[in-house]
Design a protein around this motif. Sequence first.
Motif, PDB file in Angstrom:
ATOM      1  N   VAL A 114      22.189 -50.971 -32.015  1.00  0.00           N
ATOM      2  CA  VAL A 114      21.239 -51.946 -32.565  1.00  0.00           C
ATOM      3  C   VAL A 114      20.277 -51.278 -33.542  1.00  0.00           C
ATOM      4  CG1 VAL A 114      19.293 -53.462 -31.983  1.00  0.00           C
ATOM      5  CG2 VAL A 114      21.383 -53.542 -30.625  1.00  0.00           C
ATOM      6  N   ALA A 115      19.845 -50.059 -33.210  1.00  0.00           N
ATOM      7  CA  ALA A 115      18.918 -49.341 -34.097  1.00  0.00           C
ATOM      8  C   ALA A 115      19.566 -49.057 -35.450  1.00  0.00           C
ATOM      9  CB  ALA A 115      18.478 -48.037 -33.427  1.00  0.00           C
ATOM     10  N   ILE A 116      20.817 -48.603 -35.449  1.00  0.00           N
ATOM     11  CA  ILE A 116      21.507 -48.274 -36.707  1.00  0.00           C
ATOM     12  C   ILE A 116      21.724 -49.525 -37.549  1.00  0.00           C
ATOM     13  CG2 ILE A 116      23.656 -47.418 -37.712  1.00  0.00           C
ATOM     14  CD1 ILE A 116      23.873 -45.485 -35.391  1.00  0.00           C
ATOM     15  N   ILE A 117      22.182 -50.600 -36.915  1.00  0.00           N
ATOM     16  CA  ILE A 117      22.426 -51.845 -37.654  1.00  0.00           C
ATOM     17  C   ILE A 117      21.132 -52.393 -38.245  1.00  0.00           C
ATOM     18  CG2 ILE A 117      23.227 -54.241 -37.460  1.00  0.00           C
ATOM     19  CD1 ILE A 117      25.081 -53.236 -35.193  1.00  0.00           C
ATOM     20  N   SER A 118      20.040 -52.274 -37.498  1.00  0.00           N
ATOM     21  CA  SER A 118      18.754 -52.777 -37.974  1.00  0.00           C
ATOM     22  C   SER A 118      18.252 -51.999 -39.189  1.00  0.00           C
ATOM     23  CB  SER A 118      17.719 -52.713 -36.842  1.00  0.00           C
ATOM     24  OG  SER A 118      18.113 -53.522 -35.750  1.00  0.00           O
ATOM     25  N   ILE A 119      18.580 -50.706 -39.234  1.00  0.00           N
ATOM     26  CA  ILE A 119      18.160 -49.886 -40.382  1.00  0.00           C
ATOM     27  C   ILE A 119      18.920 -50.295 -41.637  1.00  0.00           C
ATOM     28  CG2 ILE A 119      18.194 -47.543 -41.333  1.00  0.00           C
ATOM     29  CD1 ILE A 119      17.749 -46.519 -38.469  1.00  0.00           C
ATOM     30  N   LYS A 120      20.227 -50.516 -41.483  1.00  0.00           N
ATOM     31  CA  LYS A 120      21.076 -50.811 -42.636  1.00  0.00           C
ATOM     32  C   LYS A 120      20.991 -52.277 -43.076  1.00  0.00           C
ATOM     33  CE  LYS A 120      24.568 -50.370 -45.584  1.00  0.00           C
ATOM     34  NZ  LYS A 120      24.540 -49.561 -46.813  1.00  0.00           N
ATOM     35  N   GLY A 121      21.057 -53.192 -42.106  1.00  0.00           N
ATOM     36  CA  GLY A 121      21.098 -54.614 -42.418  1.00  0.00           C
ATOM     37  C   GLY A 121      19.924 -55.356 -41.821  1.00  0.00           C
ATOM     38  N   GLY A 122      20.008 -56.682 -41.882  1.00  0.00           N
ATOM     39  CA  GLY A 122      18.957 -57.522 -41.353  1.00  0.00           C
ATOM     40  C   GLY A 122      19.381 -58.218 -40.084  1.00  0.00           C
ATOM     41  N   ASP A 123      18.625 -59.246 -39.720  1.00  0.00           N
ATOM     42  CA  ASP A 123      18.903 -59.982 -38.488  1.00  0.00           C
ATOM     43  C   ASP A 123      20.262 -60.682 -38.542  1.00  0.00           C
ATOM     44  OD1 ASP A 123      16.470 -59.191 -37.511  1.00  0.00           O
ATOM     45  OD2 ASP A 123      15.422 -61.032 -38.077  1.00  0.00           O
ATOM     46  N   GLU A 124      20.651 -61.156 -39.723  1.00  0.00           N
ATOM     47  CA  GLU A 124      21.920 -61.877 -39.846  1.00  0.00           C
ATOM     48  C   GLU A 124      23.101 -60.966 -39.530  1.00  0.00           C
ATOM     49  OE1 GLU A 124      24.506 -64.387 -43.178  1.00  0.00           O
ATOM     50  OE2 GLU A 124      22.393 -63.894 -43.561  1.00  0.00           O
ATOM     51  N   GLU A 125      23.097 -59.739 -40.049  1.00  0.00           N
ATOM     52  CA  GLU A 125      24.180 -58.789 -39.782  1.00  0.00           C
ATOM     53  C   GLU A 125      24.214 -58.409 -38.305  1.00  0.00           C
ATOM     54  OE1 GLU A 125      22.101 -58.530 -42.258  1.00  0.00           O
ATOM     55  OE2 GLU A 125      23.314 -58.549 -44.091  1.00  0.00           O
ATOM     56  N   LEU A 126      23.029 -58.229 -37.715  1.00  0.00           N
ATOM     57  CA  LEU A 126      22.944 -57.855 -36.306  1.00  0.00           C
ATOM     58  C   LEU A 126      23.526 -58.960 -35.424  1.00  0.00           C
ATOM     59  CD1 LEU A 126      21.957 -55.908 -34.115  1.00  0.00           C
ATOM     60  CD2 LEU A 126      19.722 -57.041 -34.208  1.00  0.00           C
ATOM     61  N   ILE A 127      23.155 -60.207 -35.696  1.00  0.00           N
ATOM     62  CA  ILE A 127      23.660 -61.337 -34.921  1.00  0.00           C
ATOM     63  C   ILE A 127      25.172 -61.469 -35.089  1.00  0.00           C
ATOM     64  CG2 ILE A 127      23.645 -63.869 -34.747  1.00  0.00           C
ATOM     65  CD1 ILE A 127      20.640 -63.745 -35.391  1.00  0.00           C
ATOM     66  N   HIS A 128      25.648 -61.243 -36.308  1.00  0.00           N
ATOM     67  CA  HIS A 128      27.086 -61.352 -36.573  1.00  0.00           C
ATOM     68  C   HIS A 128      27.868 -60.324 -35.763  1.00  0.00           C
ATOM     69  CE1 HIS A 128      30.806 -61.965 -38.798  1.00  0.00           C
ATOM     70  NE2 HIS A 128      30.888 -60.661 -38.944  1.00  0.00           N
ATOM     71  N   ILE A 129      27.379 -59.099 -35.702  1.00  0.00           N
ATOM     72  CA  ILE A 129      28.082 -58.046 -34.970  1.00  0.00           C
ATOM     73  C   ILE A 129      27.961 -58.249 -33.462  1.00  0.00           C
ATOM     74  CG2 ILE A 129      28.059 -55.573 -34.444  1.00  0.00           C
ATOM     75  CD1 ILE A 129      27.409 -55.080 -37.393  1.00  0.00           C
ATOM     76  N   LEU A 130      26.807 -58.693 -32.993  1.00  0.00           N
ATOM     77  CA  LEU A 130      26.609 -58.871 -31.560  1.00  0.00           C
ATOM     78  C   LEU A 130      27.332 -60.097 -31.014  1.00  0.00           C
ATOM     79  CD1 LEU A 130      22.824 -57.966 -31.097  1.00  0.00           C
ATOM     80  CD2 LEU A 130      24.820 -56.540 -30.619  1.00  0.00           C
ATOM     81  N   PHE A 131      27.343 -61.183 -31.780  1.00  0.00           N
ATOM     82  CA  PHE A 131      27.887 -62.441 -31.272  1.00  0.00           C
ATOM     83  C   PHE A 131      29.150 -62.905 -31.991  1.00  0.00           C
ATOM     84  CE2 PHE A 131      23.354 -62.501 -30.244  1.00  0.00           C
ATOM     85  CZ  PHE A 131      23.414 -62.759 -28.882  1.00  0.00           C
ATOM     86  N   GLY A 132      29.554 -62.202 -33.048  1.00  0.00           N
ATOM     87  CA  GLY A 132      30.782 -62.554 -33.742  1.00  0.00           C
ATOM     88  C   GLY A 132      30.645 -63.807 -34.586  1.00  0.00           C
ATOM     89  N   ASP A 133      31.689 -64.121 -35.301  1.00  0.00           N
ATOM     90  CA  ASP A 133      31.746 -65.343 -36.119  1.00  0.00           C
ATOM     91  C   ASP A 133      33.202 -65.771 -36.199  1.00  0.00           C
ATOM     92  OD1 ASP A 133      31.171 -67.479 -37.669  1.00  0.00           O
ATOM     93  OD2 ASP A 133      30.267 -66.365 -39.320  1.00  0.00           O
ATOM     94  N   ILE A 134      33.693 -66.307 -35.102  1.00  0.00           N
ATOM     95  CA  ILE A 134      35.103 -66.619 -34.974  1.00  0.00           C
ATOM     96  C   ILE A 134      35.563 -67.672 -35.973  1.00  0.00           C
ATOM     97  CG2 ILE A 134      34.683 -68.355 -33.194  1.00  0.00           C
ATOM     98  CD1 ILE A 134      37.298 -67.522 -31.908  1.00  0.00           C
ATOM     99  N   LEU A 135      34.645 -68.532 -36.406  1.00  0.00           N
ATOM    100  CA  LEU A 135      35.014 -69.604 -37.323  1.00  0.00           C
ATOM    101  C   LEU A 135      35.227 -69.106 -38.752  1.00  0.00           C
ATOM    102  CD1 LEU A 135      32.669 -72.473 -36.061  1.00  0.00           C
ATOM    103  CD2 LEU A 135      35.034 -71.988 -35.405  1.00  0.00           C
ATOM    104  N   GLU A 136      34.941 -67.832 -38.998  1.00  0.00           N
ATOM    105  CA  GLU A 136      35.158 -67.272 -40.328  1.00  0.00           C
ATOM    106  C   GLU A 136      36.181 -66.131 -40.299  1.00  0.00           C
ATOM    107  OE1 GLU A 136      31.596 -66.215 -42.333  1.00  0.00           O
ATOM    108  OE2 GLU A 136      30.672 -68.183 -42.106  1.00  0.00           O
TER     109      GLU A 136
END
Length: 291
Positions: A114-136
């Motif tokens: 979570v720390a690494i993702i937060s440094i590189k991206g924002g909340d949207e990227e973090l949510i996408h990696i943690l919860f996925g986006d199966i519809l896309e």
Amino acid sequence: MTLYDTLLLPFIEHDYMYRALVACIIMTISGTPLGIFLVLRRMSLMGDVTSHAILPGVAIAFFISGATLWPMTIGGIIAGLLVAIASGIITRVTNLKEDASFTAAYLTSIAFGVAIISIKGGDEELIHILFGDILEIGNQSLIFAASVASISLLTMAAIYRPLIIECFDSNFLKTQGRSGAIYHQIFLVLIVLNLITSFQIMGTLMAMGIMILPPIATRLWTNNIDTAIILSIIFGINSSAIGLLISYHYELPASSAIVLAASAWYILSVFIGKTGGILSRFYPRKHFHLE
């Protein structure tokens, strides 16, 4: 609104719903047989920990190359295998039990990722990696999922009998001149590969949901392993379809809806399951007897 409009039209009319269902079917057929053995070997929690252990590898790949499929896949595989191996070594060389070492790995992996993702991206990227986006889900992810499923099923077929034996009597393999540790390591590799697929579809936090909940529910219906595998696949596909429909009609996150549908099967099984459910304990079946 007719039943056709409610149950079938979303998958026929919308390509993204159809692709999501195909992805879930592939993931279920590949992952739930492994889930059965996780339950039999009392490793369900370890599987969940491993699903989170891939997060640092995914996060590092995301930090270096962004949200691209293959670097994140390779990073997740490496991280998952390293954490699984390291936790096993720590268990053997210290007085820590396996659950303690895996719990420490789980917490460290989540925090680091979570720390690494937060440094590189924002909340949207973090949510996408943690919860996925199966519809896309895209073609590359579907091809990768199908490839992993093929490898997983063929390998499971090859080690199926030794895995069963190792679950119930690991000493028997030793008397045959074979080591159960080899099959255990192959099994762990298959778990990591399937979790990588599940991560791309469901996200790291939900990755174990469809792999482990149907097998847990199935254990309350049968003690036969072959039957349990078939039932778990049926439960998993059913949960996927219901979850996607709930997500479509009520605008809920797809991965959460799918896991909730699988949870509903589990809760129902707890009450009415034939082999260990609450009703079966209070109202056992009558046994045949002579007067």
